[in-house]
Structures are given as structure tokens and as C-alpha cells.
Design a protein around this motif. Sequence first.
Motif, mmCIF file in Angstrom:
data_model
loop_
_atom_site.group_PDB
_atom_site.id
_atom_site.type_symbol
_atom_site.label_atom_id
_atom_site.label_comp_id
_atom_site.label_asym_id
_atom_site.label_seq_id
_atom_site.Cartn_x
_atom_site.Cartn_y
_atom_site.Cartn_z
ATOM 1 N N GLN A 108 0.802 -1.401 0.006
ATOM 2 C CA GLN A 108 -0.155 -0.305 -0.220
ATOM 3 C C GLN A 108 0.372 1.721 -0.597
ATOM 4 O OE1 GLN A 108 -3.427 -0.328 2.377
ATOM 5 N NE2 GLN A 108 -4.345 -2.287 2.452
ATOM 6 N N THR A 109 1.917 1.110 0.263
ATOM 7 C CA THR A 109 2.602 2.328 0.897
ATOM 8 C C THR A 109 3.280 2.699 -0.280
ATOM 9 O OG1 THR A 109 4.287 1.270 2.042
ATOM 10 C CG2 THR A 109 2.672 2.870 3.593
ATOM 11 N N ASP A 110 3.394 1.662 -1.547
ATOM 12 C CA ASP A 110 4.802 1.365 -2.544
ATOM 13 C C ASP A 110 3.276 2.052 -3.542
ATOM 14 O OD1 ASP A 110 6.723 0.446 -1.686
ATOM 15 O OD2 ASP A 110 6.641 -1.724 -2.411
ATOM 16 N N GLN A 111 2.331 2.025 -3.406
ATOM 17 C CA GLN A 111 1.366 2.088 -4.524
ATOM 18 C C GLN A 111 1.289 3.862 -3.786
ATOM 19 O OE1 GLN A 111 -0.544 0.895 -6.728
ATOM 20 N NE2 GLN A 111 1.311 -1.229 -5.970
ATOM 21 N N ILE A 112 1.280 4.791 -2.885
ATOM 22 C CA ILE A 112 1.171 6.231 -3.290
ATOM 23 C C ILE A 112 2.307 6.778 -2.614
ATOM 24 C CG2 ILE A 112 -1.711 5.819 -1.650
ATOM 25 C CD1 ILE A 112 -0.610 5.963 1.189
ATOM 26 N N ARG A 113 3.267 5.847 -2.583
ATOM 27 C CA ARG A 113 5.192 6.792 -2.625
ATOM 28 C C ARG A 113 4.495 8.318 -3.013
ATOM 29 N NH1 ARG A 113 10.476 3.682 -2.113
ATOM 30 N NH2 ARG A 113 11.824 5.567 -1.283
ATOM 31 N N PRO A 114 4.766 8.334 -4.218
ATOM 32 C CA PRO A 114 4.748 9.238 -4.473
ATOM 33 C C PRO A 114 4.119 11.058 -4.188
ATOM 34 C CG PRO A 114 3.902 8.566 -6.513
ATOM 35 C CD PRO A 114 3.576 7.509 -5.918
ATOM 36 N N PHE A 115 3.183 9.926 -3.253
ATOM 37 C CA PHE A 115 2.181 11.202 -2.422
ATOM 38 C C PHE A 115 2.411 11.282 -1.132
ATOM 39 C CE2 PHE A 115 -0.558 11.008 -6.581
ATOM 40 C CZ PHE A 115 -0.238 11.864 -6.594
ATOM 41 N N GLY A 161 6.097 6.906 18.894
ATOM 42 C CA GLY A 161 4.530 7.044 18.284
ATOM 43 C C GLY A 161 4.666 7.484 16.701
ATOM 44 N N PHE A 162 3.777 8.094 16.377
ATOM 45 C CA PHE A 162 3.954 8.295 15.153
ATOM 46 C C PHE A 162 3.154 8.891 14.096
ATOM 47 C CE2 PHE A 162 1.746 4.566 14.013
ATOM 48 C CZ PHE A 162 1.342 4.383 12.606
ATOM 49 N N SER A 163 3.152 9.675 13.186
ATOM 50 C CA SER A 163 2.386 10.289 12.628
ATOM 51 C C SER A 163 1.944 10.197 11.024
ATOM 52 C CB SER A 163 0.941 10.978 12.840
ATOM 53 O OG SER A 163 2.249 12.663 13.052
ATOM 54 N N MET A 164 1.016 9.608 10.127
ATOM 55 C CA MET A 164 1.570 9.243 9.027
ATOM 56 C C MET A 164 0.684 10.446 8.175
ATOM 57 S SD MET A 164 2.399 6.103 6.321
ATOM 58 C CE MET A 164 4.031 6.162 6.466
ATOM 59 N N LEU A 165 1.034 11.558 7.576
ATOM 60 C CA LEU A 165 0.303 11.921 6.353
ATOM 61 C C LEU A 165 0.529 12.424 4.654
ATOM 62 C CD1 LEU A 165 -0.105 12.943 8.870
ATOM 63 C CD2 LEU A 165 -0.979 14.690 7.936
ATOM 64 N N MET A 166 -0.376 12.008 4.451
ATOM 65 C CA MET A 166 0.108 12.060 2.729
ATOM 66 C C MET A 166 -0.190 13.319 2.073
ATOM 67 S SD MET A 166 -2.103 9.356 0.371
ATOM 68 C CE MET A 166 -2.012 9.818 -0.324
ATOM 69 N N ALA A 167 0.120 13.980 0.826
ATOM 70 C CA ALA A 167 -0.551 14.584 0.027
ATOM 71 C C ALA A 167 -1.743 14.333 -0.931
ATOM 72 C CB ALA A 167 0.482 14.789 -0.860
ATOM 73 N N ASP A 168 -3.157 15.274 -0.457
ATOM 74 C CA ASP A 168 -4.070 14.377 -1.144
ATOM 75 C C ASP A 168 -4.636 14.939 -2.764
ATOM 76 O OD1 ASP A 168 -7.212 14.337 -1.429
ATOM 77 O OD2 ASP A 168 -7.274 16.101 -0.719
ATOM 78 N N ALA A 169 -3.599 13.260 -3.309
ATOM 79 C CA ALA A 169 -4.167 13.020 -4.472
ATOM 80 C C ALA A 169 -5.598 13.430 -5.054
ATOM 81 C CB ALA A 169 -3.739 11.233 -4.807
ATOM 82 N N ASN A 170 -6.719 13.479 -4.540
ATOM 83 C CA ASN A 170 -7.731 13.868 -5.241
ATOM 84 C C ASN A 170 -7.219 15.736 -5.917
ATOM 85 O OD1 ASN A 170 -9.119 11.377 -4.753
ATOM 86 N ND2 ASN A 170 -10.654 12.459 -3.387
ATOM 87 N N TYR A 207 0.744 16.985 -14.664
ATOM 88 C CA TYR A 207 0.371 16.835 -13.507
ATOM 89 C C TYR A 207 1.878 16.952 -12.723
ATOM 90 C CZ TYR A 207 1.531 12.172 -10.921
ATOM 91 O OH TYR A 207 1.874 11.661 -9.190
ATOM 92 N N PRO A 208 3.256 17.188 -13.141
ATOM 93 C CA PRO A 208 4.038 17.754 -11.941
ATOM 94 C C PRO A 208 3.585 18.674 -11.203
ATOM 95 C CG PRO A 208 5.220 16.521 -14.573
ATOM 96 C CD PRO A 208 3.319 16.852 -14.588
ATOM 97 N N VAL A 209 3.564 19.821 -12.360
ATOM 98 C CA VAL A 209 2.549 21.199 -11.586
ATOM 99 C C VAL A 209 1.585 20.743 -10.933
ATOM 100 C CG1 VAL A 209 2.110 23.016 -11.850
ATOM 101 C CG2 VAL A 209 3.716 22.087 -13.688
ATOM 102 N N LEU A 210 0.525 20.471 -10.855
ATOM 103 C CA LEU A 210 -0.712 19.959 -9.877
ATOM 104 C C LEU A 210 0.072 19.182 -8.807
ATOM 105 C CD1 LEU A 210 -3.072 18.638 -12.726
ATOM 106 C CD2 LEU A 210 -3.062 21.190 -11.627
ATOM 107 N N LYS A 211 0.567 18.193 -9.030
ATOM 108 C CA LYS A 211 1.456 17.756 -7.383
ATOM 109 C C LYS A 211 2.133 18.615 -6.759
ATOM 110 C CE LYS A 211 4.125 13.838 -7.106
ATOM 111 N NZ LYS A 211 5.434 13.759 -6.254
ATOM 112 N N ARG A 212 2.876 19.410 -7.303
ATOM 113 C CA ARG A 212 3.680 20.084 -6.538
ATOM 114 C C ARG A 212 2.340 21.455 -5.812
ATOM 115 N NH1 ARG A 212 7.410 20.472 -11.286
ATOM 116 N NH2 ARG A 212 6.273 22.045 -11.210
ATOM 117 N N ARG A 213 1.458 21.445 -6.087
ATOM 118 C CA ARG A 213 0.396 22.239 -5.608
ATOM 119 C C ARG A 213 -0.543 21.942 -4.890
ATOM 120 N NH1 ARG A 213 -0.942 26.002 -11.048
ATOM 121 N NH2 ARG A 213 1.663 26.830 -11.620
ATOM 122 N N ILE A 214 -0.405 20.908 -4.416
ATOM 123 C CA ILE A 214 -0.933 20.485 -3.785
ATOM 124 C C ILE A 214 -0.868 20.301 -2.173
ATOM 125 C CG2 ILE A 214 -2.123 17.727 -2.229
ATOM 126 C CD1 ILE A 214 -1.083 16.234 -4.662
#
Length: 309
Positions: free
Chosen positions: A174-181, A198-207, A225-232
Amino acid sequence: MGRITAGIDPAHVERFGPHGYFGWFESVDDEEVARALLETAARWVAGHGMTRLTGPHSYCSTQEFGLLIDGHDRRPAAFQPHNPQYYADLLASAGLRIDFRMDTYSWHAGRDHEQLSRLVRRGAAMTARHGLRVRPLDPAHWEREIDLVHELMHASFGANHDMVPMSREVLGFQTDQIRPFLDPRLTRFVELDGRAVGFSMLMADANEVLAATNGRAGPAFLLRYPVLKRRIGGAIVLMIGVRPEVEGLGLGRVLAGEIARVGLGEIPPYRSVHTTWVHEHNWQSRAYMALSGARPERSYAIYGKALAA
């Protein structure tokens, strides 16, 4: 006309009993179509020894699950399923009833600045009081860091409602699938005397990126896509965990403070934070939501029904 899957999670069966899943449910607004789909799933899981059908789980409780029952007018963040409002009526017409509810929450830098700042101060006070160290995920040692996430998950999620910890193989997949985010700056480990507790794991909102496709990921979108991803600008809280033996040291406050920093814009370009599901019986997380002044943005439910012997 419609679609459904039927499945069994052996780890869930071992812990909670012979419950089978339905998932990936989609249907036109027709009770006969929905009933045919759900009855087919029920027969399949019953044929494999299950005595209850629950869902939607697509595929299990550590991936997307739940039926949206309130908040249909708000854009979902990543890992927040979306469905038409009439789905709840279709499940009810097929004899399914709500087993439990969950809510998602959001904070935004402009709207919730005072509340988020309070969480940051409380977290910093706990960090100083107990001599804690907070660090981000080290991408240079990715596999070792995911091993640590898995270890902390198993230690902290043991008593979670309606959940079973995932295997290291599933977590890795699962983490490999979303690693770009998975921006390493968004994951935090809290250490006490050099040991992660303790830990917290967050990801960029791919939506936010997917919304720009307008339903069609064509060549023009791929160029953007590259520009949109940087602007999340939004981040999703995937997991939070604390070792049971250090409960009482205020690590929840520390992690809440680190998440609040993201919402305040301290890790550019992020300026908002969205949660995944907060179970109706998860009083610890709901207490922090109340402290921050957050109200539910979207509400979900898991439905179920007993199967004939």
C-alpha cells in the motif's frame, strides 16, 4: 447496471467472528438491481462459512471502506469514498442496517488558525516536559522506516474498534502504491530516549490532482501532472499510533501538534489537513477533535445483516 465484490479477511474472521465483506458497490437507483448484487455477495460468503455480511469494505478495513451517508456536497479527500445519496436507501431496502458510524474532519490555515495554534503549543509543552524528540521519515532508509511504521502500528492498533493490523507485506504494497504522494516531511516519529514510541503518517491529497482531470486523464493532464502535484495544498492523516506502555505522557498531544503545524502551513505548500475515518467509539480522537473545535465534514457507515444458516 451495478457491481459488487465479495471477500473474506481471515485476520478479521479470527478476531471478530465469521463476517464476510461486500465491497466496490455501485448501482443504478433500482432496488431490484441492488438486491440482486447484495444477495449474490451474501450467498458467496455464506457458502464459505460466514454468518454475517458487512460492508462496504473495498477490500478490507485498512483500505477504503464505508458508505457516505452525510456530506455529499463536499469534495472528498483521498481515501474518503464518495457515492450517490440514494445508496443508503438501496442497502436498507436489501435488509442491511448500520453497524457503526465514522466521521472525517478537516482544518484549514485561515479558518482554524487559533485552534491549530493551541494544539501546537500543547504539543510543544509535552515535548519539552518529557524530553521527547520529533523527527520526519528518512527517505534514504525507506524500508527501515516502513518497518518501524509497521512495528508501531502493531503495538498501538491492537485494541482498535473493528480493525485488524495489516501484515508487513500489505503495508509495503500500500505504501509503495501511494509513495509519490507520501511526502517524508509529513510523517513524524516521536522518540523517547532514542526509541520510537509514537508516529503519525500523512500524505498529500491526491484527489486535488485527480479533480483536475475532469474525469479524463488525457495527454494534456499528463503534461500538467508534475505542476499539479507540486501545488497540492491538502494533507491526509492516514495513521496515528502510540505504544501502550507510554500512554499518559501526552504523546497524543505531541502528534496532534505536529499535524496542526501542517494545517497552519508550516510545511509548504500544505495549508489544510483532512482525516480519514474516526470511529464513533474512538473517544480519544474525538476528544482531540472537540479540543480543536473541528466538526464532522463527512459521515460514513458500515452496514451489516445476519445470514441464514
